[in-house]
Scaffold this active site. Structure first.
Site, short mmCIF file in Angstrom:
data_model
loop_
_atom_site.label_atom_id
_atom_site.label_comp_id
_atom_site.label_asym_id
_atom_site.label_seq_id
_atom_site.Cartn_x
_atom_site.Cartn_y
_atom_site.Cartn_z
N HIS A 12 0.80 -1.23 0.00
CA HIS A 12 0.00 0.00 0.00
C HIS A 12 0.83 1.28 0.00
CE1 HIS A 12 -0.03 -0.29 4.71
NE2 HIS A 12 0.97 0.46 4.31
N HIS A 197 9.80 -3.88 4.40
CA HIS A 197 10.23 -2.48 4.45
C HIS A 197 10.47 -2.06 5.89
CE1 HIS A 197 5.80 -1.98 4.81
NE2 HIS A 197 5.89 -0.66 4.94
C1 DHB Z 1 6.01 3.67 3.01
C2 DHB Z 1 5.43 2.43 3.19
C3 DHB Z 1 4.37 2.27 4.09
O1 DHB Z 1 3.79 1.07 4.35
C4 DHB Z 1 3.89 3.36 4.79
O2 DHB Z 1 2.82 3.16 5.57
C5 DHB Z 1 4.47 4.61 4.62
C6 DHB Z 1 5.55 4.76 3.73
C7 DHB Z 1 7.13 3.85 2.03
O3 DHB Z 1 7.53 2.89 1.38
O4 DHB Z 1 7.61 4.98 1.88
FE FE Z 2 2.20 1.18 5.86
#
Ligand code: DHB
Ligand code: FE
Length: 297
Positions: A12, A197
């Site tokens: 997302h 991430h």
């Molecule tokens: C990013 C990813 C996320 O899941 C989020 O909530 C905010 C930022 C990103 O990849 O920058």
């Molecule tokens: Fe997120």
């Protein structure tokens, strides 16, 4: 009766929403990301649900750190788009399905999952970006989202967060709830967030493509075993925000190959789902983009 026909899984990343809204989808950086969702948009046009049950996480927009429900079901008729600091995205409000949502709340709470009932909630990128990816840029007059959505928010921001095992079992209860709704609705369940991430600290920028792809493999073929993976493995292997992936187990637990176990003595689980689409891409902002569509046999 209503039926869950398919599940959809997708990251997302908020920058995806910005790329769509600012007309950047054809830029070299974004082109490959959006190309991966072209088959998905076609699939959704051919497999239009009546309702989408959308499992997502709020990022301290609707729920501040003052109040953090572990599992929250949206029972409203519509949901405004949250302002995440740059103004709300220019997409229409999301239409809800109060009758089915209330029925699911009734059934799932009776099955001992203590949901929070939410009658008013603004929705952030956790919900709007998956919708935009699957439906295309949302038309500002009609709203391109093809059907009502039941938002289901999961706390994956503030520890303690729910276990994969609990999420998987909740998926089973959601399927039972849907199948006891007395209208012939075609329901899809979407699990969103992830993949690997990490947005902060010395490991910021961490991506683990090997672990992510193994997660996709196991989500397809051995979801029950995957649901036993502890939080520490998500955080170690997929980064602090990789924990968003436990939400995918809710959607997977609602598929018809999963035995409802103690919830039913007649349902041993059906045939494995069909993989309609699979996509994985790095980079997109700070996040590995993973995507899967599974159809019930
Ligand atoms: C990013 C990813 C996320 O899941 C989020 O909530 C905010 C930022 C990103 O990849 O920058
Ligand atoms: Fe997120």
């Amino acid at each position: 009766m209503a039926r869950i026909t398919a599940s959809v899984y997708t990251s997302h990343v908020p920058a995806i929403g910005a790329a769509l809204d600012l007309g950047k989808t054809a830029e070299p950086y974004w082109q490959k990301v959006f190309a991966g969702y072209e088959p998905s948009k076609q699939w959704l046009r051919e497999n239009r649900p009546d309702v989408i049950f959308l499992v997502f996480n709020d990022h301290a927009t609707a729920f501040s750190l003052e109040m953090i429900p572990t599992f929250a079901i949206g029972t409203a008729a519509h949901y405004a788009i949250a302002d995440e600091g740059w103004g709300p995205r220019p997409v229409p409000p999301v239409q809800g399905h109060p009758e089915l949502a209330a029925h699911i709340a009734q059934s799932v709470i009776q099955d001992d999952f203590d949901l929070t009932i939410v009658n008013k909630m603004d929705v952030d990128h956790g919900l709007t970006v998956p919708l935009s990816l699957m439906c295309g840029a949302l038309d500002k007059d009609t709203g391109a989202c093809p059907c009502p959505v039941i938002p289901f928010a999961v706390n994956v921001v503030q520890y303690p967060v729910p276990s994969g095992r609990r999420c998987f079992a909740l998926g089973r209860a959601i399927r039972k709830a849907v199948e006891s709704f007395d209208e012939p609705l075609n329901v899809q369940i979407w699990g969103t967030g992830g993949m690997s991430h990490q947005l902060q600290g010395p490991r910021a920028g961490l991506i683990n493509a090997e672990w992510d792809n193994r997660f996709l493999d196991r989500l397809i073929s051995e979801p029950e075993a995957l649901a036993q993976v502890p939080h520490i493995e998500y955080v170690r292997e997929a980064g602090s925000e990789g924990i968003e992936l436990v939400m995918w187990l809710i959607a997977r637990g609602a598929m018809s190959d999963v035995s409802r176990g103690a919830m039913s003595d007649v349902d041993a689980g059906g045939a494995p789902p069909r993989v309609a689409h699979r996509f994985y891409h790095v980079p997109a902002s700070n996040t590995a983009v993973g995507h899967l569509i599974l159809e019930n046999a």
